[in-house]
Structure formats: C-alpha cells, structure tokens
Design a protein around this motif. Sequence first.
Motif, PDB file in Angstrom:
ATOM      1  N   GLY A 118       0.811  -1.213   0.000  1.00 25.63           N
ATOM      2  CA  GLY A 118       0.000   0.000   0.000  1.00 25.63           C
ATOM      3  C   GLY A 118       0.844   1.261   0.000  1.00 25.63           C
ATOM      4  N   ILE A 119       2.151   1.107  -0.205  1.00 20.70           N
ATOM      5  CA  ILE A 119       3.073   2.249  -0.201  1.00 20.70           C
ATOM      6  C   ILE A 119       3.427   2.621  -1.634  1.00 20.70           C
ATOM      7  N   LEU A 120       3.223   3.876  -1.983  1.00 21.92           N
ATOM      8  CA  LEU A 120       3.590   4.369  -3.308  1.00 21.92           C
ATOM      9  C   LEU A 120       4.994   4.957  -3.220  1.00 21.92           C
ATOM     10  N   LEU A 121       5.960   4.230  -3.738  1.00 28.53           N
ATOM     11  CA  LEU A 121       7.348   4.670  -3.643  1.00 28.53           C
ATOM     12  C   LEU A 121       7.599   5.909  -4.506  1.00 28.53           C
ATOM     13  N   LYS A 122       8.399   6.807  -3.982  1.00 25.87           N
ATOM     14  CA  LYS A 122       8.836   7.963  -4.756  1.00 25.87           C
ATOM     15  C   LYS A 122      10.311   7.865  -5.117  1.00 25.87           C
ATOM     16  N   ASP A 123      11.010   6.982  -4.416  1.00 26.00           N
ATOM     17  CA  ASP A 123      12.460   6.915  -4.538  1.00 26.00           C
ATOM     18  C   ASP A 123      12.891   5.465  -4.409  1.00 26.00           C
ATOM     19  N   LEU A 124      13.669   4.979  -5.363  1.00 26.50           N
ATOM     20  CA  LEU A 124      14.189   3.620  -5.320  1.00 26.50           C
ATOM     21  C   LEU A 124      15.709   3.687  -5.297  1.00 26.50           C
ATOM     22  N   ARG A 125      16.314   3.125  -4.262  1.00 27.01           N
ATOM     23  CA  ARG A 125      17.769   3.117  -4.153  1.00 27.01           C
ATOM     24  C   ARG A 125      18.308   1.889  -4.889  1.00 27.01           C
ATOM     25  N   VAL A 126      19.337   2.088  -5.678  1.00 27.86           N
ATOM     26  CA  VAL A 126      19.842   1.002  -6.528  1.00 27.86           C
ATOM     27  C   VAL A 126      21.326   0.774  -6.291  1.00 27.86           C
ATOM     28  N   ASP A 127      21.735  -0.469  -6.550  1.00 24.56           N
ATOM     29  CA  ASP A 127      23.137  -0.829  -6.425  1.00 24.56           C
ATOM     30  C   ASP A 127      23.385  -2.074  -7.255  1.00 24.56           C
ATOM     31  N   GLY A 128      24.593  -2.641  -7.140  1.00 24.12           N
ATOM     32  CA  GLY A 128      24.952  -3.821  -7.915  1.00 24.12           C
ATOM     33  C   GLY A 128      25.694  -3.436  -9.180  1.00 24.12           C
ATOM     34  N   GLY A 129      26.405  -4.418  -9.738  1.00 24.70           N
ATOM     35  CA  GLY A 129      27.271  -4.162 -10.880  1.00 24.70           C
ATOM     36  C   GLY A 129      26.590  -3.509 -12.064  1.00 24.70           C
ATOM     37  N   ALA A 130      25.384  -3.986 -12.400  1.00 26.79           N
ATOM     38  CA  ALA A 130      24.709  -3.468 -13.595  1.00 26.79           C
ATOM     39  C   ALA A 130      24.109  -2.084 -13.377  1.00 26.79           C
ATOM     40  N   SER A 131      24.051  -1.603 -12.125  1.00 27.38           N
ATOM     41  CA  SER A 131      23.485  -0.267 -11.872  1.00 27.38           C
ATOM     42  C   SER A 131      24.393   0.845 -12.384  1.00 27.38           C
ATOM     43  N   VAL A 132      25.626   0.500 -12.820  1.00 25.39           N
ATOM     44  CA  VAL A 132      26.510   1.520 -13.397  1.00 25.39           C
ATOM     45  C   VAL A 132      25.990   2.000 -14.743  1.00 25.39           C
ATOM     46  N   SER A 133      25.077   1.261 -15.335  1.00 27.21           N
ATOM     47  CA  SER A 133      24.560   1.599 -16.664  1.00 27.21           C
ATOM     48  C   SER A 133      23.576   2.762 -16.592  1.00 27.21           C
ATOM     49  N   ASP A 134      23.993   3.929 -17.088  1.00 27.69           N
ATOM     50  CA  ASP A 134      23.102   5.094 -17.089  1.00 27.69           C
ATOM     51  C   ASP A 134      21.871   4.849 -17.943  1.00 27.69           C
ATOM     52  N   ILE A 135      22.073   4.217 -19.101  1.00 27.71           N
ATOM     53  CA  ILE A 135      20.944   4.012 -20.000  1.00 27.71           C
ATOM     54  C   ILE A 135      19.915   3.072 -19.370  1.00 27.71           C
ATOM     55  N   MET A 136      20.386   2.034 -18.692  1.00 29.29           N
ATOM     56  CA  MET A 136      19.450   1.107 -18.076  1.00 29.29           C
ATOM     57  C   MET A 136      18.731   1.745 -16.895  1.00 29.29           C
ATOM     58  N   MET A 137      19.429   2.551 -16.112  1.00 25.19           N
ATOM     59  CA  MET A 137      18.785   3.208 -14.970  1.00 25.19           C
ATOM     60  C   MET A 137      17.733   4.212 -15.440  1.00 25.19           C
ATOM     61  N   GLN A 138      17.988   4.860 -16.597  1.00 20.62           N
ATOM     62  CA  GLN A 138      16.975   5.784 -17.119  1.00 20.62           C
ATOM     63  C   GLN A 138      15.750   5.013 -17.628  1.00 20.62           C
ATOM     64  N   ILE A 139      15.994   3.890 -18.308  1.00 25.17           N
ATOM     65  CA  ILE A 139      14.875   3.045 -18.736  1.00 25.17           C
ATOM     66  C   ILE A 139      14.088   2.581 -17.514  1.00 25.17           C
ATOM     67  N   GLN A 140      14.805   2.237 -16.438  1.00 22.42           N
ATOM     68  CA  GLN A 140      14.147   1.785 -15.218  1.00 22.42           C
ATOM     69  C   GLN A 140      13.243   2.864 -14.632  1.00 22.42           C
ATOM     70  N   ALA A 141      13.750   4.087 -14.571  1.00 20.31           N
ATOM     71  CA  ALA A 141      12.940   5.202 -14.066  1.00 20.31           C
ATOM     72  C   ALA A 141      11.706   5.408 -14.941  1.00 20.31           C
ATOM     73  N   ASN A 142      11.899   5.317 -16.248  1.00 20.67           N
ATOM     74  CA  ASN A 142      10.771   5.495 -17.167  1.00 20.67           C
ATOM     75  C   ASN A 142       9.708   4.428 -16.967  1.00 20.67           C
ATOM     76  N   MET A 143      10.130   3.192 -16.778  1.00 13.68           N
ATOM     77  CA  MET A 143       9.174   2.087 -16.683  1.00 13.68           C
ATOM     78  C   MET A 143       8.444   2.060 -15.344  1.00 13.68           C
ATOM     79  N   THR A 144       9.099   2.459 -14.279  1.00 14.46           N
ATOM     80  CA  THR A 144       8.457   2.412 -12.961  1.00 14.46           C
ATOM     81  C   THR A 144       7.777   3.720 -12.589  1.00 14.46           C
ATOM     82  N   GLY A 145       8.178   4.805 -13.223  1.00 11.99           N
ATOM     83  CA  GLY A 145       7.624   6.107 -12.837  1.00 11.99           C
ATOM     84  C   GLY A 145       8.145   6.570 -11.487  1.00 11.99           C
ATOM     85  N   VAL A 146       9.278   6.034 -11.065  1.00 10.37           N
ATOM     86  CA  VAL A 146       9.861   6.329  -9.759  1.00 10.37           C
ATOM     87  C   VAL A 146      11.283   6.856  -9.947  1.00 10.37           C
ATOM     88  N   ASN A 147      11.675   7.846  -9.154  1.00  8.79           N
ATOM     89  CA  ASN A 147      13.052   8.322  -9.204  1.00  8.79           C
ATOM     90  C   ASN A 147      13.999   7.193  -8.812  1.00  8.79           C
TER      91      ASN A 147
END
Length: 500
Positions: free
Chosen positions: A402-431
């Motif tokens: 029941g919690i609408l997230l506004k912020d998702l903290r990310v880590d891990g090797g693949a999180s270095v990918s700027d393009i993937m993190m932007q796609i992730q933000a676009n798909m989830t609608g979350v910063n």
Amino acid sequence: MPKKYIMALDQGTTSSRAIIFNKKGEIVSKAQKEFNQYYPQNGWVEHDPNEILFSELEAVLEVLRSGKADAGEIEAIGITNQRETTIVWDKKTGKPVYNAIVWQCRRTADYCEKLKADGMGDYIKNTTGLLIDAYFSATKIKWILDNVDGAREKAENGELLFGTVDTWLIWNLTAGHVHVTDYSNACRTMLFDIDKLQWDSYLCEKMGIPMSMLPEVKPSSCVYGECTKFPAMEQIAGVPISSSIGDQPGALFGQGCFEEGQAKNTYGTGCFLLMNTGDKRINSRSNLLTGIAWGLDGKITYDLEGSAFNAGSVIKWLRDEVELIKSAPECDELASQVDDSNGLYLVPAFTGLGAPYWDMYARGCMVGLTRGVNRKHICRAVLESITYQMTDLLEAMMNDSGILLKDLRVDGGASVSDIMMQIQANMTGVNVNRPVNREATALGAAYLAGLATGFWKNTDEIEANRKIDKIFIPSMEIEKRNKLYSNWKRAVERSRNWER
C-alpha cells in the motif's frame, strides 16, 4: 595499533571479494576472485565449496597485500553471501559430501510439485514466509541426503552439517568451532519459522532433514567468534567475525533503508527488490516473499522481497555464450545507438521465472523478431528485459504494502549503466537513486560488523555516510510506457510452462 577499518567478505554467485572500508564507509582496498560454475545437467547449477572458500581467502590475501591497510588495523570482519546455496559437509573431516547446490539450480522442481500436491503450500507460507520452490535450501539438502551414498545415514548419526555459504565460511575461519547463521539466511531455507525465530521441527521431519545438521541462528550483528590461524592467513588470526547477512538484505542495510517503507533494488546476477516493513511481516497477495532482513539490537526487522533470477547474468550470457559483445560496457554502447528495441522482447527465463510468476518450467525466449532487428536492438532488449522484470516486482510490492514509492535506491554491478537506470525510471515512474558507493552488499555487512563492536555508534552515523551519485527522473509519456509494459507481459506468457 589503532583500529581504523572493517573488512567485508562478499561471497557472491560468480566471485568472492574482500573489501576494506573506513569509518566514512569509503572503500580503502578491494580484491575479487572469480571461481568456476558447474552445469552437470540442464537446469542444474553447482559450485565447489572449497573453490568458494579458497577464492575468498585469496581475495583476503590480495587486499591485505595491497599495502593500503594493515591487518592489525582491522577491527572486525563482516560476511555477506549468496543465499540459499546449500553445502553439506562432514563434521569431523570438514570435507563436503557433494558440491554446493546453487540457488539457481532447478533439480528439485519435481519434489516441490509433490510438496504442493501434499497440501504443504499454506503451511510453508504461513511458517516461513516463502512459496514452495526449488530456489530454497530445504529441498537441496534433501536431494543431497537422498542421492549421495551414505549421506543420510551419516546425517542421522549426527555426523553431517548443513550451512548456507556464510555458515561454511565462518565454520572454516574458526577452524570448525562455530556453526552458526543469521536470521536473514535462516529464513531462506524453507525450514525456519520467522515468527517464533526457530527451526521448524515439522518441516524438518516432513523433508527428512535431521535437525542436528542445522546451524545455530543468531542476530545479524554480533560477535560469532574469532578467526583462527588458517594456513597463510595468520595476519587475521584473532580478528572477530561480527556480522553475517544475506546479500540482498545486506544491500538494504548498506543503502541505509532503515525506515519502514524504504526500498532498494540490486542489479547483480539476479535482480532483487527489497522493502523494509519494520517490525511486522506483510503476507503478500502478489507472490512476493516475506522474510527477515536483519536482527539488530535485540530487534527483528522484516522485509518484503521480489526476485528475478536473471539480470546481470543476461549481459554475461550475451558476452560469453552468444558472443554478440566482447565486454559488458559494450552492451550499453550498442544499446545507446538505437532509440528502442525495434519491437523485440527478450524474456530471460534461463532458470525459470521468479516473482511474481514463480514458474519453474518457464524458459527464455525472444519474440517480436523481424528482419530489421540487429545486435544493437538485441542489446537494448537485454537491458529492457532487466528493467521490465524489476517493474513487475515493484508493482507487486506497492500493491502488497500500500506504499507508493517515490524513490528507489539502486546498487549492484549493472546499476553503473546510465541508459538502463533511465529506462528503469521510465518504466516504474519512480526516481532511481544511485549512490556513489555501489558496493552496498559488502557495505551492509561491514556496517553490521562495526555496530557489533562499537566502530559505528548507531544507524544515524551510518546514514550520514551515504552520498548520491545520480538521480534518474522518469521522462517517458505514460501511454508509451503502458504499451511497452503490456507487450512485455504478452512476451512473458510465451515463455511460461515450456518444460512441462
């Protein structure tokens, strides 16, 4: 010599690492050693327990030889590990009776179906917070006892020990004096009662697992014992081992998600989304898992978790098996040269589908192929497949909590990918909030170890250490996002029940 540092042993699915942190949570030195993956049959995944141990010890030696920190300056050691991976060894000799059966391994899928047919689903979910799946340790232990000559007899005579990887490392580092695990690892065995905080005797009896095999369960932050004089490792003899935590809750802690409702996602071999749910368990309606994040200061913190089995491993597959790229960064480079995947969807169900589908029989597929698809589009589809899986998990988690997230903290090797993190933000609608230090898993283990010895006073001091690298803000129109996600769902259906 004054104590300036904490060392974390980060034992992962494909490599072992040792990382030394200072009081600000900054990396002073680190070393990494890869080890072999074994695939004896289709869907089976194994490691050699001794390769795990010695690769970790090699990493420790390398990080100490770097000259950046003296062994005498290390106050404590914290351990974080690949969860569910199952090791059974002889109590007297210390020799494993079989290879480690890795969390990804699907060999016990048929037995899981039998448990479901026996009506065990509700009991297991209510007791352990888990769903019946080959992912977890219990059925792996049973397989070893049933299939290794003499193993069951030895186990029933109290001659065998079981442990997840943290237990195996601690047992060896203490020369067999300490057989222990923490709450975060115990709760992933499918044998642990997460309300009563004890091994469940009925489940052990049902699966034929002698309780004498099981380690003592303790908080994630406490002194378990001291390192003994291991050959060639004399410099860390006497250093206390003061934390143990599974890799994903370790990252939750390392990301500073100390408050109820905070969440993180780790892009490692798999994709793991965890939310801190405070001092109460949330029973998922969306096929997510309830577990214990950590035990600290006499309190239990619960979490809600969703797992996708293949994330960073998809990029590795593209490099090593398909040989479309020569390095992981090349996937980003090629994907950034196209605006989209040209209608291509990849479902990376190489070892089945995790949450929210839990389909052990799903297998990977690509759909939407046309003559115009090239390797740039395939690279883009690989990155998108990782973000789509995470979107599945996040939507399920918000529905359960029941919690609408506004912020998702990310880590891990693949999180270095700027393009993937932007796609992730676009798909989830979350910063998407990425820290400077993306070694969150090891950092969590270090923080818990330091809290146990007083190196850090409290979580407020730890939270002040966190520095943000970049925040990715959603920028895609909702109609386009919904169409892409709808097509992903269609592609997933094509992959399901393939092995039946």
